[in-house]
Enzyme design. Structure first.
Site, PDB file in Angstrom:
ATOM      1  N   ARG A   1     -21.724 -19.980  36.779  1.00 37.47           N
ATOM      2  CA  ARG A   1     -21.578 -18.668  36.126  1.00 37.47           C
ATOM      3  C   ARG A   1     -21.574 -17.528  37.132  1.00 37.47           C
ATOM      4  O   ARG A   1     -20.859 -16.533  36.953  1.00 37.47           O
ATOM      5  CB  ARG A   1     -22.694 -18.490  35.091  1.00 37.47           C
ATOM      6  CG  ARG A   1     -22.471 -19.353  33.847  1.00 37.47           C
ATOM      7  CD  ARG A   1     -23.755 -19.626  33.124  1.00 37.47           C
ATOM      8  NE  ARG A   1     -23.561 -20.265  31.825  1.00 37.47           N
ATOM      9  CZ  ARG A   1     -23.330 -21.567  31.641  1.00 37.47           C
ATOM     10  NH1 ARG A   1     -23.245 -22.382  32.677  1.00 37.47           N
ATOM     11  NH2 ARG A   1     -23.179 -22.057  30.423  1.00 37.47           N
TER      12      ARG A   1
ATOM     13  N   ASP B   1     -29.346 -32.594  28.885  1.00 42.00           N
ATOM     14  CA  ASP B   1     -29.008 -33.301  30.129  1.00 42.00           C
ATOM     15  C   ASP B   1     -30.144 -34.212  30.603  1.00 42.00           C
ATOM     16  O   ASP B   1     -29.972 -34.978  31.547  1.00 42.00           O
ATOM     17  CB  ASP B   1     -28.646 -32.292  31.227  1.00 42.00           C
ATOM     18  CG  ASP B   1     -27.312 -31.623  30.928  1.00 42.00           C
ATOM     19  OD1 ASP B   1     -26.533 -32.170  30.120  1.00 42.00           O
ATOM     20  OD2 ASP B   1     -27.049 -30.546  31.493  1.00 42.00           O
TER      21      ASP B   1
HETATM   22  C1  S3P Z   1     -23.643 -26.840  30.420  1.00 42.67           C
HETATM   23  C2  S3P Z   1     -23.784 -27.059  29.074  1.00 42.67           C
HETATM   24  C3  S3P Z   1     -24.067 -28.390  28.480  1.00 42.67           C
HETATM   25  C4  S3P Z   1     -24.596 -29.348  29.531  1.00 42.67           C
HETATM   26  C5  S3P Z   1     -23.783 -29.311  30.803  1.00 42.67           C
HETATM   27  C6  S3P Z   1     -23.799 -27.917  31.406  1.00 42.67           C
HETATM   28  C7  S3P Z   1     -23.339 -25.479  30.889  1.00 42.67           C
HETATM   29  O1  S3P Z   1     -22.873 -28.929  27.953  1.00 42.67           O
HETATM   30  O2  S3P Z   1     -24.641 -30.668  29.016  1.00 42.67           O
HETATM   31  O3  S3P Z   1     -24.296 -30.240  31.743  1.00 42.67           O
HETATM   32  O4  S3P Z   1     -23.486 -25.195  32.096  1.00 42.67           O
HETATM   33  O5  S3P Z   1     -22.968 -24.655  30.050  1.00 42.67           O
HETATM   34  P1  S3P Z   1     -22.354 -28.602  26.452  1.00 42.67           P
HETATM   35  O6  S3P Z   1     -21.996 -27.162  26.374  1.00 42.67           O
HETATM   36  O7  S3P Z   1     -21.145 -29.476  26.253  1.00 42.67           O
HETATM   37  O8  S3P Z   1     -23.483 -28.982  25.538  1.00 42.67           O
END
Ligand code: S3P
Length: 432
Positions: free
Chosen positions: A29, A318
């Site tokens: 981000r 995660d």
């Molecule tokens: C993430 C959001 C999650 C997570 C991924 C990282 C992120 O995924 O599992 O490892 O940085 O926004 P999802 O948005 O598919 O739940």
């Protein structure tokens, strides 16, 4: 990714201090918002791992100047409308975050672009970003009836929407928020359950107008983002492997320094406490709008089984594989439900962990949306597979330390996706 094999033998305990790698979600981000801002930004303590470097290459391909000085990035952003059409397909490699967040950015950029990735990423669902972005007026298509990557996007003027997410997903929420930055008016996203909120926390610092109320997030389009400096804290999800290892191995004491404890990420810590683990956060502070602490983990407490589900799932999404490893040591049956999303991560994580933990001797049952694990079965070393999934590889490595004998982990170099140096850290902290 190599076909390398790592051999690990059982250890007695873990001791020492450990600084986890920088947060992957926040690093992505910070690169994205710095690239969309006007002027200079820096990202200190940036995670130099495969996934986050995919985001850096993507923005370079879109014309943003990004200099690397060790683990600091210096970014000269061009503004939301300042990206240029890439001359080739953008390769997001293994990174779902890169592809989904970038699709939101590109939906509002008036040029043509194509996003693709590795074998795993090209099997991950993209309809979830295509549907809302189309509603905003973007022209965006995917393979196999818009289900999968590659994605082709012809961006342009967007209109604001009010969108209710069918599944809790920080990636989809963030994609819509990023598209909302260039829409004319106010875009609102409503989540079914709270997912990680790093984008909402970071956007106002760059000058965006955000309003968060419960499960609703609103963003005003048209604001110009201004460059700034971001410091990235340590990644709770990477620290989690060492946390569980220390808590289940008697005689362990590990202090994890500088770790992000954003409540949308620390579900595992709450569950471990409920299981009876000796875990405490110290020196609470704030870095770039994110709560940070040191966490002390002492091993040896008897753990008891717990049930996990509902709104807890997105807060530990995660950490499912490593939580399963902890469950093999708890008295009773630990059950995790409502976690069907795990089937569409970097691998089918329910199937992967069930199959490999069974090989190691665990007593478990697999369900469409979760798993149940009867604890206290002795783990015995054997040959296991990672499915090219970093979190499966690291979780199985911790299981290998707890097991009797030697475990061979095939295709283990995928740890570099989020945690380069993982095996070196494991070697340094684990004692015979
Ligand atoms: C993430 C959001 C999650 C997570 C991924 C990282 C992120 O995924 O599992 O490892 O940085 O926004 P999802 O948005 O598919 O739940």
């Amino acid at each position: 990714m190599g076909l390398d094999r790592i051999e690990l033998t059982g250890k007695r305990y873990l001791r020492g201090e450990f600084v986890p790698p920088s947060d992957k979600s926040i690093s992505h981000r910070a690169v994205i918002l710095s690239s969309l801002a006007k002027g200079r930004s820096s990202v200190k303590n940036f995670l130099r791992a495969e996934d986050t470097l995919s985001t850096v290459s993507a923005f370079r391909a879109l014309g943003v100047e990004i200099k690397e000085r060790g683990d600091e990035l210096l970014i000269h952003g061009k503004g939301i409308r300042g990206l240029k059409e890439p001359g080739n397909v953008i390769d997001c490699r293994n990174s779902g975050t890169t592809m989904r967040l970038l699709s939101g950015v590109l939906a509002g950029s008036s040029f043509f672009s194509v996003l693709s990735g590795d074998d795993s990423l090209r099997r991950r669902p993209m309809q979830r970003v295509i549907a809302p972005l189309r509603e905003m007026g973007a022209e965006i298509w995917g393979r196999d009836g818009d289900k999968y990557p590659p994605l082709a996007i012809r961006g342009g003027a967007l209109k604001p929407v009010r969108y209710s997410l069918p599944v809790a997903s920080a990636q989809v929420k963030s994609a819509i928020l990023l598209a909302g930055l260039s829409a004319e008016g106010e875009t609102e996203i409503v989540e079914p359950l709270q997912s990680r909120d790093h984008t909402e926390r970071m956007l106002p610092a760059f000058g965006a107008e955000i309003a968060v109320k419960g499960l609703s997030v609103k963003v005003k389009g048209g604001a110009e983002l201004k460059g700034r400096d971001t410091i990235v804290p340590g990644d709770f999800s990477s620290a989690a492997f060492f946390m569980v290892a220390a808590l289940v191995m008697k005689g362990s004491e590990v202090v994890i320094r500088n770790i992000g404890i954003n409540p949308t990420r620390t579900g595992l810590m709450n569950v471990l406490k409920r299981m009876g683990a000796d875990i405490a956060a110290e020196h609470l502070r704030e870095i770039s709008g994110e709560p940070v602490a040191d966490i002390r983990c002492r091993g040896g407490n008897e753990l008891r089984a717990v049930s996990i589900g509902g709104d807890e799932i997105p807060l530990l999404i995660d950490e499912f594989p490593i939580l399963c490893i902890a469950a093999t040591r708890a008295e009773g049956v630990t059950s995790i439900a409502g976690a069907g999303e795990l089937r569409v991560k970097e691998s089918d994580r329910i199937k992967a962990i069930a199959t490999e933990l069974r090989k190691l001797g665990a007593d478990l049952e697999e369900y469409p949306d979760g798993i149940s694990i009867k604890g206290k079965a002795a783990l015995r070393g054997c040959e296991v597979e990672t499915y090219g999934d970093h979190r499966i590889a690291m979780s199985l490595s911790i299981a290998a330390l707890m097991a009797e004998g030697t475990t061979i982990i095939n295709n283990a170099s995928c740890v570099d996706i989020s945690f380069p140096g993982f095996f070196e850290e494991l070697k340094r902290l684990a004692k015979d």
